[in-house]
Scaffold this motif. Structure first.
Motif, PDB file in Angstrom:
ATOM      1  N   LYS A 102       0.868  -0.947  -0.030  1.00  0.00           N
ATOM      2  CA  LYS A 102      -0.083  -0.144  -0.027  1.00  0.00           C
ATOM      3  C   LYS A 102       0.815   1.269  -0.083  1.00  0.00           C
ATOM      4  N   ALA A 103       0.578   2.277  -0.885  1.00  0.00           N
ATOM      5  CA  ALA A 103       1.442   3.296  -1.166  1.00  0.00           C
ATOM      6  C   ALA A 103       1.056   4.245   0.238  1.00  0.00           C
ATOM      7  N   ASP A 104       2.120   4.771   0.675  1.00  0.00           N
ATOM      8  CA  ASP A 104       2.250   5.875   1.905  1.00  0.00           C
ATOM      9  C   ASP A 104       1.957   7.258   1.561  1.00  0.00           C
ATOM     10  N   GLY A 105       2.033   7.230   0.085  1.00  0.00           N
ATOM     11  CA  GLY A 105       2.160   8.609  -0.660  1.00  0.00           C
ATOM     12  C   GLY A 105       2.943   8.343  -1.787  1.00  0.00           C
ATOM     13  N   PRO A 106       3.040   9.408  -2.692  1.00  0.00           N
ATOM     14  CA  PRO A 106       3.775   9.112  -3.927  1.00  0.00           C
ATOM     15  C   PRO A 106       5.068   8.869  -3.803  1.00  0.00           C
ATOM     16  N   PRO A 107       5.622   7.719  -4.076  1.00  0.00           N
ATOM     17  CA  PRO A 107       6.896   7.054  -3.958  1.00  0.00           C
ATOM     18  C   PRO A 107       8.009   8.300  -4.307  1.00  0.00           C
ATOM     19  N   MET A 108       7.741   9.037  -5.681  1.00  0.00           N
ATOM     20  CA  MET A 108       8.979   9.644  -6.204  1.00  0.00           C
ATOM     21  C   MET A 108       8.439  11.051  -6.818  1.00  0.00           C
ATOM     22  N   ALA A 109       7.095  11.209  -6.974  1.00  0.00           N
ATOM     23  CA  ALA A 109       6.580  12.406  -7.599  1.00  0.00           C
ATOM     24  C   ALA A 109       6.978  13.639  -6.895  1.00  0.00           C
ATOM     25  N   ASP A 110       6.851  13.637  -5.489  1.00  0.00           N
ATOM     26  CA  ASP A 110       7.279  14.951  -4.949  1.00  0.00           C
ATOM     27  C   ASP A 110       8.684  15.356  -5.046  1.00  0.00           C
ATOM     28  N   ASP A 111       9.640  14.374  -4.650  1.00  0.00           N
ATOM     29  CA  ASP A 111      10.861  14.458  -4.909  1.00  0.00           C
ATOM     30  C   ASP A 111      11.176  14.821  -6.236  1.00  0.00           C
ATOM     31  N   ALA A 112      10.604  14.487  -7.360  1.00  0.00           N
ATOM     32  CA  ALA A 112      10.867  14.758  -8.943  1.00  0.00           C
ATOM     33  C   ALA A 112      10.248  16.245  -9.011  1.00  0.00           C
ATOM     34  N   ALA A 113       9.407  16.546  -8.372  1.00  0.00           N
ATOM     35  CA  ALA A 113       8.850  17.939  -8.807  1.00  0.00           C
ATOM     36  C   ALA A 113       9.884  19.080  -8.341  1.00  0.00           C
ATOM     37  N   ARG A 114      10.610  18.505  -7.117  1.00  0.00           N
ATOM     38  CA  ARG A 114      11.611  19.427  -6.559  1.00  0.00           C
ATOM     39  C   ARG A 114      12.772  19.596  -7.275  1.00  0.00           C
ATOM     40  N   PHE A 115      13.439  18.573  -7.843  1.00  0.00           N
ATOM     41  CA  PHE A 115      14.288  18.637  -8.604  1.00  0.00           C
ATOM     42  C   PHE A 115      13.943  19.117  -9.853  1.00  0.00           C
ATOM     43  N   ALA A 116      12.884  18.790 -10.815  1.00  0.00           N
ATOM     44  CA  ALA A 116      12.565  19.220 -11.837  1.00  0.00           C
ATOM     45  C   ALA A 116      12.709  20.816 -12.087  1.00  0.00           C
ATOM     46  N   GLU A 117      12.238  21.589 -10.920  1.00  0.00           N
ATOM     47  CA  GLU A 117      12.341  23.091 -10.748  1.00  0.00           C
ATOM     48  C   GLU A 117      13.993  23.538 -10.911  1.00  0.00           C
ATOM     49  N   LEU A 118      14.770  22.708 -10.831  1.00  0.00           N
ATOM     50  CA  LEU A 118      16.127  23.222 -10.802  1.00  0.00           C
ATOM     51  C   LEU A 118      16.604  23.043 -12.420  1.00  0.00           C
ATOM     52  N   THR A 119      15.920  22.477 -13.335  1.00  0.00           N
ATOM     53  CA  THR A 119      16.525  22.339 -14.675  1.00  0.00           C
ATOM     54  C   THR A 119      15.483  22.700 -15.841  1.00  0.00           C
ATOM     55  N   VAL A 120      16.096  23.191 -16.961  1.00  0.00           N
ATOM     56  CA  VAL A 120      15.213  23.121 -17.993  1.00  0.00           C
ATOM     57  C   VAL A 120      15.470  21.971 -19.047  1.00  0.00           C
ATOM     58  N   ILE A 121      16.481  21.151 -18.499  1.00  0.00           N
ATOM     59  CA  ILE A 121      16.794  19.932 -19.206  1.00  0.00           C
ATOM     60  C   ILE A 121      15.751  18.917 -18.695  1.00  0.00           C
ATOM     61  N   ALA A 122      15.397  17.947 -19.784  1.00  0.00           N
ATOM     62  CA  ALA A 122      14.268  16.961 -19.291  1.00  0.00           C
ATOM     63  C   ALA A 122      14.387  16.395 -18.003  1.00  0.00           C
ATOM     64  N   PRO A 123      13.654  16.275 -17.035  1.00  0.00           N
ATOM     65  CA  PRO A 123      13.660  15.437 -15.747  1.00  0.00           C
ATOM     66  C   PRO A 123      13.440  14.231 -16.107  1.00  0.00           C
ATOM     67  N   LYS A 124      14.344  13.082 -15.467  1.00  0.00           N
ATOM     68  CA  LYS A 124      14.314  11.790 -15.712  1.00  0.00           C
ATOM     69  C   LYS A 124      14.255  11.034 -14.244  1.00  0.00           C
ATOM     70  N   VAL A 125      13.251  10.056 -14.201  1.00  0.00           N
ATOM     71  CA  VAL A 125      13.266   9.317 -13.087  1.00  0.00           C
ATOM     72  C   VAL A 125      13.194   7.741 -13.110  1.00  0.00           C
ATOM     73  N   SER A 126      14.097   6.971 -12.330  1.00  0.00           N
ATOM     74  CA  SER A 126      14.074   5.580 -12.528  1.00  0.00           C
ATOM     75  C   SER A 126      13.468   4.926 -11.484  1.00  0.00           C
ATOM     76  N   LEU A 127      12.737   3.743 -11.661  1.00  0.00           N
ATOM     77  CA  LEU A 127      12.052   3.068 -10.549  1.00  0.00           C
ATOM     78  C   LEU A 127      12.091   1.648 -10.956  1.00  0.00           C
ATOM     79  N   PRO A 128      12.131   0.893  -9.762  1.00  0.00           N
ATOM     80  CA  PRO A 128      12.359  -0.503  -9.916  1.00  0.00           C
ATOM     81  C   PRO A 128      10.899  -1.045 -10.540  1.00  0.00           C
ATOM     82  N   SER A 129      10.895  -2.047 -11.506  1.00  0.00           N
ATOM     83  CA  SER A 129       9.431  -2.344 -11.814  1.00  0.00           C
ATOM     84  C   SER A 129       8.880  -3.401 -11.143  1.00  0.00           C
ATOM     85  N   PRO A 130       7.693  -3.418 -11.190  1.00  0.00           N
ATOM     86  CA  PRO A 130       6.841  -4.124 -10.210  1.00  0.00           C
ATOM     87  C   PRO A 130       7.134  -5.803 -10.453  1.00  0.00           C
TER      88      PRO A 130
END
Length: 350
Positions: A102-130
């Motif tokens: 059960k997800a206790d919140g977004p696994p990465m989305a909040d972190d990604a939003a913060r570092f996406a603000e630091l760059t105009v280059i395409a932000p990328k996120v890697s996750l383990p596959s289910p």
């Protein structure tokens, strides 16, 4: 495919952690610092990582996995139902699923939003596959004690969580999302694959649930890395099943040894899928010969349109925080080589 040029110079996501961050994590674990010290050290390290990648002129930017222990942690740290056993398997801490996830919140989305603000280059996120998490975290001994009844059941529950997370990541500005399953390529080897908790058919079904076909927003790619080393002999029919069953836009394939197996994996890829070739090896410090790698890329262009390809290292530089494969300087040289190779292939068209 359209927009491939936006992500010609790629990497898997994890980078060598700076010494200051590792020290901050050790001090926090020993109780020597307050609750705010480690997050602040992580934020500083991520800001520096973004600057580092921008100077290298990569076409994607990640947070280096700096806030996480290993490449699985985005899910294991933020999805309940898993327990750390204290054991290790293949250099990774072992986790088991003792309850439905059960997800206790977004696994990465909040972190990604913060570092996406630091760059105009395409932000990328890697996750383990289910499917990878299901294959490695399912414990049949817990099936009758509150745990998932099967690895397939665990995988399907995780696929729903990761599918929702992909939607959140895109909404927060992430352009490239990579799911990592180091076990998939073993199923494409000629002959019987080593048994795992999840069959090939079940793994394909689970991965497909997470990726889910459909229209992506403009410029968005969802990719899969199915492994870090190609089989010596590839069953092309099995490879075709892999690519057909899982509707990923991009396949991140090992291509750093110049083997027939690597070419066979690429040749089996449908025309409408992008290929990102892992042309440099992060496991060895020596820099590859430029002409050698370009010759391999020429061979790749014989079986796949070069316009539908990108380049990267063949795996992450530090999939586990405390066990980097190279030094920071060796990592820099490898990434510079990827950028140089891309310029040879496509000039400045990205």
């Amino acid at each position: 495919m359209a927009d491939t040029f936006n992500y010609r110079i790629d990497h898997h996501g994890s980078l060598v952690r700076p010494a200051a961050l590792l020290t901050a994590r050790e001090q926090y674990a020993r109780g020597e610092t307050g609750a705010d010290a480690l997050p602040e050290a992580e934020r500083t390290a991520v800001e520096e990582a973004v600057t580092f990648q921008r100077r290298l002129r990569t076409t994607v930017v990640t947070d280096g996995d700096f806030p996480r222990e290993d490449f699985r942690s985005a899910v294991l740290d933020r999805v309940s139902g898993f327990r750390r056993t204290g054991e290790e398997t293949d250099g990774l801490a072992r986790w088991v699923a003792e309850a439905p996830p059960k997800a206790d919140g977004p696994p990465m989305a909040d972190d990604a939003a913060r570092f996406a603000e630091l760059t105009v280059i395409a932000p990328k996120v890697s996750l383990p596959s289910p499917a990878y998490l299901a294959a490695t975290c399912f414990d049949p001994g817990l099936a009758g004690a509150g745990g998932p009844a099967s690895a397939r059941e665990l995988g399907e529950a995780l696929a729903e969580i990761i599918h929702r997370e992909i939607g959140l990541l895109v909404a927060r500005g992430v352009k490239l999302i990579q799911l990592n399953n180091p076990l998939l390529l073993a199923h494409t080897a000629s002959g019987a694959a080593a048994p795992t908790a999840l069959s090939f058919e079940d793994a394909l079904a689970v991965e497909a649930l997470a990726v889910a076909p459909g229209e992506r927003p403009e410029g968005v790619r969802v990719g899969i890395c199915p492994g870090w080393t190609a089989p010596e002999q590839v069953d092309r029919a099995a490879a075709a099943r892999l690519y057909t069953a899982v509707p990923a836009d991009r396949w991140v394939l090992p291509f750093d040894r110049g083997t027939a197996g690597e070419l066979d994996l690429l040749a089996a890829l449908p025309e409408d899928r992008d290929a990102c070739l892992g042309v440099v090896d992060p496991r060895v410090a020596a820099i590859e010969e430029l002409d050698t790698v370009l010759t391999r890329i020429d061979a790749a262009a014989e079986v796949k349109d070069l316009e539908d390809m990108a380049l990267s290292p063949s795996r992450g530089f530090a999939d586990t925080a405390g066990r980097p494969l190279l030094t920071t300087e060796e990592q820099r040289r490898k990434l510079v080589l990827v950028e140089t190779l891309a310029r040879y292939c496509w000039g400045n068209e990205f």
